[in-house]
Structures are given as structure tokens and as C-alpha cells.
Design a protein around this motif. Structure first.
Motif, PDB file in Angstrom:
ATOM      1  N   GLY A 164     -47.813  -6.063 -22.834  1.00 43.99           N
ATOM      2  CA  GLY A 164     -49.136  -5.483 -22.625  1.00 43.99           C
ATOM      3  C   GLY A 164     -49.334  -4.983 -21.212  1.00 43.99           C
ATOM      4  N   GLU A 165     -48.351  -4.341 -20.661  1.00 41.87           N
ATOM      5  CA  GLU A 165     -48.390  -3.797 -19.295  1.00 41.87           C
ATOM      6  C   GLU A 165     -48.319  -2.281 -19.371  1.00 41.87           C
ATOM      7  N   ARG A 166     -48.882  -1.598 -18.399  1.00 46.24           N
ATOM      8  CA  ARG A 166     -48.892  -0.126 -18.398  1.00 46.24           C
ATOM      9  C   ARG A 166     -47.599   0.481 -17.857  1.00 46.24           C
ATOM     10  N   ASP A 167     -46.935  -0.168 -16.912  1.00 43.21           N
ATOM     11  CA  ASP A 167     -45.783   0.408 -16.213  1.00 43.21           C
ATOM     12  C   ASP A 167     -44.552   0.462 -17.112  1.00 43.21           C
ATOM     13  N   LEU A 168     -44.192   1.679 -17.568  1.00 40.17           N
ATOM     14  CA  LEU A 168     -43.000   1.852 -18.393  1.00 40.17           C
ATOM     15  C   LEU A 168     -41.740   1.985 -17.548  1.00 40.17           C
ATOM     16  N   GLY A 169     -41.856   2.487 -16.329  1.00 44.47           N
ATOM     17  CA  GLY A 169     -40.695   2.590 -15.462  1.00 44.47           C
ATOM     18  C   GLY A 169     -40.596   3.933 -14.768  1.00 44.47           C
ATOM     19  N   VAL A 170     -39.477   4.107 -14.071  1.00 44.18           N
ATOM     20  CA  VAL A 170     -39.219   5.331 -13.312  1.00 44.18           C
ATOM     21  C   VAL A 170     -37.860   5.900 -13.693  1.00 44.18           C
ATOM     22  N   GLU A 171     -37.725   7.201 -13.496  1.00 46.21           N
ATOM     23  CA  GLU A 171     -36.461   7.870 -13.765  1.00 46.21           C
ATOM     24  C   GLU A 171     -36.181   8.887 -12.672  1.00 46.21           C
ATOM     25  N   THR A 172     -34.906   8.992 -12.320  1.00 50.75           N
ATOM     26  CA  THR A 172     -34.449  10.008 -11.376  1.00 50.75           C
ATOM     27  C   THR A 172     -33.392  10.844 -12.082  1.00 50.75           C
ATOM     28  N   ASP A 173     -33.573  12.157 -12.073  1.00 50.54           N
ATOM     29  CA  ASP A 173     -32.633  13.088 -12.706  1.00 50.54           C
ATOM     30  C   ASP A 173     -32.034  14.022 -11.668  1.00 50.54           C
ATOM     31  N   LYS A 229     -52.147  -2.024 -24.057  1.00 48.76           N
ATOM     32  CA  LYS A 229     -51.779  -2.819 -25.230  1.00 48.76           C
ATOM     33  C   LYS A 229     -51.289  -1.957 -26.391  1.00 48.76           C
ATOM     34  N   GLY A 230     -51.359  -0.652 -26.267  1.00 49.76           N
ATOM     35  CA  GLY A 230     -50.945   0.251 -27.334  1.00 49.76           C
ATOM     36  C   GLY A 230     -49.446   0.442 -27.380  1.00 49.76           C
ATOM     37  N   GLY A 231     -48.969   0.886 -28.519  1.00 49.25           N
ATOM     38  CA  GLY A 231     -47.552   1.160 -28.684  1.00 49.25           C
ATOM     39  C   GLY A 231     -47.172   2.510 -28.099  1.00 49.25           C
ATOM     40  N   VAL A 232     -45.892   2.666 -27.848  1.00 45.44           N
ATOM     41  CA  VAL A 232     -45.360   3.928 -27.334  1.00 45.44           C
ATOM     42  C   VAL A 232     -44.122   4.313 -28.135  1.00 45.44           C
ATOM     43  N   PHE A 233     -43.471   5.362 -27.729  1.00 51.64           N
ATOM     44  CA  PHE A 233     -42.284   5.915 -28.354  1.00 51.64           C
ATOM     45  C   PHE A 233     -41.159   4.906 -28.489  1.00 51.64           C
ATOM     46  N   ALA A 254     -32.719  10.557 -19.356  1.00 53.50           N
ATOM     47  CA  ALA A 254     -32.340   9.243 -19.886  1.00 53.50           C
ATOM     48  C   ALA A 254     -33.384   8.673 -20.835  1.00 53.50           C
ATOM     49  N   LEU A 255     -34.654   8.674 -20.456  1.00 55.78           N
ATOM     50  CA  LEU A 255     -35.688   8.109 -21.319  1.00 55.78           C
ATOM     51  C   LEU A 255     -36.122   9.113 -22.372  1.00 55.78           C
ATOM     52  N   SER A 256     -36.366  10.331 -21.977  1.00 47.29           N
ATOM     53  CA  SER A 256     -36.767  11.422 -22.870  1.00 47.29           C
ATOM     54  C   SER A 256     -37.840  10.992 -23.868  1.00 47.29           C
ATOM     55  N   PRO A 257     -38.989  10.533 -23.362  1.00 44.92           N
ATOM     56  CA  PRO A 257     -40.007   9.978 -24.258  1.00 44.92           C
ATOM     57  C   PRO A 257     -40.785  11.038 -25.027  1.00 44.92           C
ATOM     58  N   ARG A 258     -41.293  10.622 -26.179  1.00 42.07           N
ATOM     59  CA  ARG A 258     -42.257  11.445 -26.910  1.00 42.07           C
ATOM     60  C   ARG A 258     -43.627  11.196 -26.292  1.00 42.07           C
ATOM     61  N   LEU A 259     -44.521  12.140 -26.486  1.00 40.84           N
ATOM     62  CA  LEU A 259     -45.826  12.069 -25.836  1.00 40.84           C
ATOM     63  C   LEU A 259     -46.833  11.317 -26.696  1.00 40.84           C
ATOM     64  N   SER A 260     -46.674  10.022 -26.782  1.00 40.04           N
ATOM     65  CA  SER A 260     -47.585   9.188 -27.552  1.00 40.04           C
ATOM     66  C   SER A 260     -47.992   7.998 -26.676  1.00 40.04           C
ATOM     67  N   ASN A 261     -49.274   7.887 -26.352  1.00 43.73           N
ATOM     68  CA  ASN A 261     -49.791   6.840 -25.465  1.00 43.73           C
ATOM     69  C   ASN A 261     -49.038   6.851 -24.137  1.00 43.73           C
ATOM     70  N   LEU A 262     -48.736   8.021 -23.652  1.00 46.15           N
ATOM     71  CA  LEU A 262     -47.909   8.153 -22.456  1.00 46.15           C
ATOM     72  C   LEU A 262     -48.600   9.018 -21.419  1.00 46.15           C
ATOM     73  N   GLN A 263     -48.536   8.557 -20.183  1.00 52.01           N
ATOM     74  CA  GLN A 263     -48.884   9.393 -19.049  1.00 52.01           C
ATOM     75  C   GLN A 263     -47.660   9.428 -18.150  1.00 52.01           C
ATOM     76  N   MET A 264     -47.510  10.544 -17.442  1.00 53.35           N
ATOM     77  CA  MET A 264     -46.294  10.750 -16.675  1.00 53.35           C
ATOM     78  C   MET A 264     -46.632  11.503 -15.396  1.00 53.35           C
ATOM     79  N   PHE A 265     -45.986  11.111 -14.319  1.00 54.14           N
ATOM     80  CA  PHE A 265     -46.105  11.800 -13.041  1.00 54.14           C
ATOM     81  C   PHE A 265     -44.711  12.289 -12.683  1.00 54.14           C
ATOM     82  N   LYS A 266     -44.600  13.572 -12.310  1.00 54.04           N
ATOM     83  CA  LYS A 266     -43.295  14.163 -12.003  1.00 54.04           C
ATOM     84  C   LYS A 266     -43.337  14.881 -10.664  1.00 54.04           C
ATOM     85  N   VAL A 267     -42.278  14.681  -9.881  1.00 59.81           N
ATOM     86  CA  VAL A 267     -42.084  15.389  -8.617  1.00 59.81           C
ATOM     87  C   VAL A 267     -40.645  15.883  -8.614  1.00 59.81           C
TER      88      VAL A 267
END
Length: 128
Positions: free
Chosen positions: A74-83, A63-67, A17-30
Motif C-alpha cells: 500500500g505504498e505509492r513509490d513504484l521505483g525509478v528507471e534509467t534508460d 492502495k490501488g492495483g497497477v500494471f 525495463a519496466l514499460s508500464p501500462r497507464l493504469s493507476n500510474l503517475q510518472m515523471f520523466k527527465v
């Protein structure tokens, strides 16, 4: 300021659903996958695979921009996704793939743009 944007080649699974590009992004996956019909031999049911993946996305620099320009807070939490994925190679030359993803925005999205996003796909592949 020096540009350190990571330009990558190929494909990295980052969610449906989000399919982000890897710019100013960190991601945790399980994730986990099972073959629930492993004892059945009808229509290659033993190879049917069901999987679920869970992602948590957050900004590297708050405070940086993302995809997604809508993640303007100016918050770090972009959200969660379940696939969820169902993959079934029915025959040696016929397969079925069903994919569903649900993204739920985090605090990096302002209230006006923090609606959930859904992704749904059905694919049938025949090779000859």
C-alpha cells in the motif's frame, strides 16, 4: 465503482525495463540527448546520438492495483528507471540502435519481489 481506466492507442515511451501500462500510474520523466561526434563525417558519425532518460513511477492511489501485480504494498513509490540509448544512422539505408534500461523497485514492492530489472536490446535495420 465506475471504471475510469485509460485505454490509449499508439505508443507512449514509459521506459525500457519496466514499460508500464497507464493504469493507476503517475510518472515523471527527465531526459537529455547529445551528438558527441558531430564534427566527424566518416560513416555518418555526426548523426550518432546518445541519450539518457530517467523515470520516477508512483501510484495515483496508494492502495490501488497497477500494471504489475507484484507491486502489492500500500505504498505509492513504484521505483525509478534509467534508460540509455545509442542511435546511429550509419548509412541512408542502415542504422544501429542499442538500448539499455535499469529499473529499481520502490516501496510498493514487497522485499520478496523487489529485485532490479534489466533490459538490453541491439537492433540493426537495413532498408531496401
Amino acid at each position: 465503482r465506475r471504471d475510469t481506466n485509460f485505454l490509449y492507442f499508439g505508443y507512449l515511451p514509459t521506459g525500457y525495463a519496466l514499460s508500464p501500462r497507464l493504469s493507476n500510474l503517475q510518472m515523471f520523466k527527465v531526459g537529455a540527448a547529445v551528438k558527441p561526434l558531430e564534427r566527424l563525417s566518416v560513416l555518418n558519425a555526426k548523426e550518432l546520438r546518445v541519450s539518457v532518460d530517467w523515470y520516477w513511477y508512483y501510484k495515483d492511489e496508494s492502495k490501488g492495483g497497477v500494471f504489475d501485480s507484484e507491486a502489492s504494498e500500500g505504498e505509492r513509490d513504484l521505483g525509478v528507471e534509467t534508460d540509455f540509448t545509442l542511435s546511429w544512422p550509419i548509412l541512408s539505408d542502415l542504422s544501429l540502435d542499442i538500448e539499455y534500461g535499469l529499473f529499481q523497485p520502490g516501496n510498493a514492492y514487497p522485499p520478496a519481489t523487489n529485485d532490479s530489472a534489466h533490459y538490453f536490446s541491439v537492433g540493426v535495420t537495413a532498408t531496401f
